[in-house]
Structures are given as C-alpha cells and as structure tokens.
Design a protein around this motif. Structure first.
Motif, PDB file in Angstrom:
ATOM      1  N   GLY A 117     -13.742 -11.979  92.369  1.00  0.00           N
ATOM      2  CA  GLY A 117     -12.565 -11.570  92.012  1.00  0.00           C
ATOM      3  C   GLY A 117     -11.444 -11.793  93.203  1.00  0.00           C
ATOM      4  O   GLY A 117     -12.019 -11.816  94.406  1.00  0.00           O
ATOM      5  N   TRP A 127      -9.395  -7.081  99.746  1.00  0.00           N
ATOM      6  CA  TRP A 127     -10.495  -6.143 100.254  1.00  0.00           C
ATOM      7  C   TRP A 127     -10.012  -5.235 101.581  1.00  0.00           C
ATOM      8  O   TRP A 127      -9.270  -5.889 102.617  1.00  0.00           O
ATOM      9  CB  TRP A 127     -11.752  -6.729 100.860  1.00  0.00           C
ATOM     10  N   ASP A 135      -9.280  -9.852  94.263  1.00  0.00           N
ATOM     11  CA  ASP A 135      -8.735  -8.634  94.808  1.00  0.00           C
ATOM     12  C   ASP A 135      -8.748  -8.572  96.453  1.00  0.00           C
ATOM     13  O   ASP A 135      -9.605  -9.192  96.993  1.00  0.00           O
ATOM     14  CB  ASP A 135      -9.200  -7.320  94.682  1.00  0.00           C
ATOM     15  N   PRO A 141     -14.829  -3.797  99.361  1.00  0.00           N
ATOM     16  CA  PRO A 141     -14.053  -3.571  98.039  1.00  0.00           C
ATOM     17  C   PRO A 141     -14.437  -2.457  97.131  1.00  0.00           C
ATOM     18  O   PRO A 141     -15.499  -1.792  96.930  1.00  0.00           O
ATOM     19  CB  PRO A 141     -14.941  -5.083  97.334  1.00  0.00           C
ATOM     20  N   ALA A 199     -20.740  -4.738  94.180  1.00  0.00           N
ATOM     21  CA  ALA A 199     -19.744  -4.714  95.347  1.00  0.00           C
ATOM     22  C   ALA A 199     -20.004  -3.430  96.146  1.00  0.00           C
ATOM     23  O   ALA A 199     -20.083  -2.180  95.413  1.00  0.00           O
ATOM     24  CB  ALA A 199     -18.143  -4.471  94.865  1.00  0.00           C
ATOM     25  N   THR A 259     -15.644  -4.061  91.721  1.00  0.00           N
ATOM     26  CA  THR A 259     -14.932  -5.346  92.046  1.00  0.00           C
ATOM     27  C   THR A 259     -16.042  -6.552  91.819  1.00  0.00           C
ATOM     28  O   THR A 259     -17.220  -6.369  92.210  1.00  0.00           O
ATOM     29  CB  THR A 259     -14.332  -5.539  93.571  1.00  0.00           C
TER      30      THR A 259
END
Length: 473
Positions: free
Chosen positions: A170, A174, A172, A94, A133, A98
């Motif tokens: 998060g 990866w 998001d 990540p 992260a 992050t």
C-alpha cells in the motif's frame, strides 16, 4: 440543626467535586464494525522530519508524532552530552486493513553523529503477520560505555528514519510516534555481561490459575492495559491489535502465553498459517526477540514468549532477545489477530493471557540520577494487580487527592464557621446583659466591662460549634 449541617457538608463535597479537572486520556468508543486504530500519546509534540540534516527539526526528550511515506527518509536533530545514553524509538502504525508486505515493508532507524558515523547497530522493524497491518516498533541508541569507541562525545547528533516498501504494498502514509528517552549513568561500577548457564533457556509450563481476571487491552503503548502474574481474559476482533503492560524488575523474567480457544462453528474450516501474533517490548519500546505468529486450524492455539532475566549487563550480549532485557520497568505485550480469523470468529475471539513474572526482584545497578522509566515501584505493582491503564491509574490517584483535599477543606470550613458563630453568640449575649446608659464604660481607662456568659448562652454556643450556624446564615 441537622439540616444545616447536611447543607454545609453538601457544599464542601460539591466544592471538592467542582475542583476535579477534566483529565486527558479518556478512550473513545469505536463503532461496532470499526477496528480501533493506534492511539497516539496525549500531549505529544508534532514535528516534521526533514529530508536532510541541514533542516532537521530539533527533538527534545519525550514523545513526538509525525508521518512517513513509502521510500521517504526523515532526519531529526538532537544535542547529546557525553555521559547519558539515549534511546530513540519509532512506532509505525498503519491503520488496520492497510496493505503491507511481510519483511518488505519496514523501517530503518539509525543514530549518527555530525561526521556521519553510525552509533551502534541499526534497527529494522518489519511485518511478518501474513500481510496483516499492525503497529511495529524498535529503537536505535547512542550508548555511553567503556566498551564503545564511536559517538562518545557531546555534540549534535541525528536520528534517521527510512521507510522501505515494495511497489505491490500500500502507498498510504504511515503515522509515526517517536520516543526520545535518556538513561542516566551509573554511580558505581558497570555490571559485567552475565555468564552463560546462569539461567535456564528451557521454556517452563504456562500458569494454570483457575481464576481468570478481566484485562482491558489498549490500542498501543500509551493506553495499554496493565496485567500482573496470573491468567487474564479479554476479547480481540479479527484485524485488531491489543496492547498490555506488565512491570518487570531487575532479576525477573517473563513467561507468556497468548491463546485462542477452539472454534465453535463446524462450518469454518481451513488452515491459517499466521493468525495470532505476540510481540514483547522493553520500557524504551525496543523489541525483545522476533514477534511470534502461530497458525490456526480451528483447534486451540497459543503464541508463547520466554525472556531472559532483566540485567544491566545484558546490553553487552549480541543476542537481540537478551540484549533488550537491559533495564527494569513496564514491559509491553502486543497481541494481533489476523483479519482472516473472521471465518472462525466473525465478531471477536476470546483471548487468554497467561502472565508469569518469574524470579525475585533484585536491587538495580545504581543510577546516578533518579529514573522513573527504568524502575518498578509499589504503585506500579498495585496498578498491574488492578488491571488499570496508565490513564486510569493517574485518574484514580488524582481523584483520591482531590477527595482528601475536599474533606480537609470541609473540616476547616466547618470548624471556622463554628468558631465564628461562637464569637458572634458571645458578643450578642454580652450586649444583651450590659445595662444601658452612661454606666457602660465602667473600668479603668474607659474600657467596657465583659459580662459573665450565661448558662443558656454557653449551651447554645456548644450546639453551634457542633452543628454549625442556624439555617439562613
């Protein structure tokens, strides 16, 4: 004449330089404010894992890239034989900054056969750096051995990767980097598990060399800077992770220390519970023990690791930190600095690495086939002493090869031109010395007679052979 010689040497050098390829692996320079992201391998194969075994893409040995979302499970297909052990690692990377949750955000890796049987134990790399992260990695294996009962037959298998995470972390996606490695079988008998008490578990004092050499940490496994036994210095920014690699042979072990200095600003105060992290990975990217994060209060701090000696039989040990020290090769050091360290180090911190490769190298177990990954060569040790990354070592080796080839080509070119000039001069001298008219064919069968070479022509030919043809040729 000297000008002519310089011209031809210049042409040879330019030709050699023109043959130098544009090499991959040049590291881009990040902006002053940006923390570098993990650098994926050049030339890695892009893939897209499926949600089921039915549509799983086929993996071949080597590096692959993919990505994974929170709560997603990905399947990859592999065909395995009945004699080779296989290692499947995954690196989740990540981007810095992050949002991640310690222990809650993680990957799970398993290898399964076509009946759904899990081959060996699963791997569960997770974060434990105070919400920082950073790249996490580990491997799952299909190991061949007399002590195993499951997954020993040839046939289709699957690598299954699951990303777990809480709703507060998060969302998001990866980036993922997968590495598929094969370990050849042994030629002779399989070494037994080392007995207890054969090596000390007491951590020795770190090295105290007075000279510090410059290290160049990379963003990940692919551009890690090499280090050898000694004390090394580098700089690391808050929120950044830097990777280093060190060759460790059979019978050797690592004693490591990553250190932060004292803070120079009296205004910065506060206790940071997890600020400096140190993780160790083996040549197949399997984690050695648990990553270690230490606290910081403005005074010097050190994260330390002391490994077991490298031994083939360590794979039969249930202790994770010992089990991973199962083969020789490049071992990787991952150093992370928490973003909160910015209150003590607004720009970057001086990082000291104390690297001690302890023990005498021993002969390996004797693989039935050559294996470059699970070995240490003299070239590896030289690369480590120079502090080069894999790309730098490859580039310098290629340039030396091209240089030698260029020199050889230049010599051949000059010798060839000199010989050609000598023949031309002799022919010209012979034409000048032969009388005109019908008598030129004097000799049996009408063959022309060759005149004797004059002293002046011989001297000129020698000069041409030494210095090349005159200017303007």
């Amino acid at each position: 004449m000297v000008t002519g010689r310089t011209t031809y040497r210049g042409i040879a050098v330019l030709a050699a330089l023109a043959a130098v390829p544009i090499l991959p692996g040049a590291v881009g320079v990040a902006s002053a404010d940006a923390v570098p992201h993990y650098r994926m391998a050049e030339g890695a194969t892009k893939t897209a894992g499926s949600s089921s075994a039915a549509h799983a893409p086929q993996l071949k040995p080597g590096l692959h890239t993919d990505s994974i979302k929170r709560g997603e499970q990905k399947w990859y297909a592999v065909n395995l034989d009945a004699r080779t052990s296989a290692y499947f690692s995954a690196v989740a990377a990540p981007p810095p900054g992050t949002k991640v949750e310690d222990y809650g955000d993680k990957l799970t890796l398993t290898v399964q056969d076509s009946d759904g049987t899990t081959c060996g134990s699963e791997a569960r790399p997770s974060f434990n750096g105070g919400g920082m992260a950073y790249p996490i990695a580990d491997y799952a294996t299909r190991r061949i051995g007399a002590d195993r009962t499951e997954c020993q037959k040839a046939g289709p298998y699957y690598l299954v990767i699951t990303r777990e995470g809480s709703a507060t972390s998060g969302p998001d996606t990866w980036p993922l980097e997968l590495n598929y490695l094969n370990e050849p079988p042994l030629e002779g008998n399989t070494p037994a598990k080392p007995g207890k008490g054969l090596w000390s578990t007491a951590t020795p004092a770190p090295r105290t060399d007075t000279t510090k050499r410059g290290a160049k940490g990379g963003t990940g496994f692919n551009d890690a800077g090499s280090v050898a036994t000694g004390v090394w210095k580098d700089r690391i920014r808050p929120g950044e992770t830097r990777f280093y690699r060190v060759p460790v042979d059979w019978g050797q072990r690592l004693n490591l220390s990553a250190e932060l200095p004292n803070a120079t600003s009296a205004k910065a105060t506060g206790f940071l519970p997890r600020v400096l992290g140190l993780s160790v990975y083996n040549p197949a990217r399997g984690v050695v023990g648990n990553p270690s994060f230490v606290s910081y209060t403005g005074k010097p701090a050190a994260a330390k690791e002391f490994t077991a000696p490298v031994d083939y039989g360590n794979r039969f040990d249930s202790t994770g930190s010992v089990n991973a020290m199962r083969f020789a090769g490049w071992y990787y050091l991952e150093v992370s600095l928490h973003p909160d360290a910015a209150q003590y180090f607004p720009n970057a911190a001086e990082l000291t690495l104390r690297v001690d490769v302890r023990g005498t190298a021993k002969a390996g177990p004797g693989y039935a086939e050559p294996t470059r990954v699970f070995s240490v060569t003299p070239e590896d040790r030289e690369t480590a002493e120079k502090g080069q990354s894999a790309q730098e070592a490859s580039k310098s080796g290629t340039l030396m090869t091209v240089a030698y080839a260029g020199i050889g080509t230049g010599v051949v070119l000059l010798v060839g031109l000199g010989a050609w000039t000598l023949v031309a001069r002799r022919s010209a001298a012979g034409a000048a010395a032969t009388p005109a008219g019908p008598g030129t064919a004097g000799g049996p069968g009408g063959q022309p007679s060759l005149p004797e070479q004059s002293t002046d022509s011989t001297q000129q030919a020698v000069q041409n052979r030494q210095f090349g043809p005159p200017q303007g040729w």
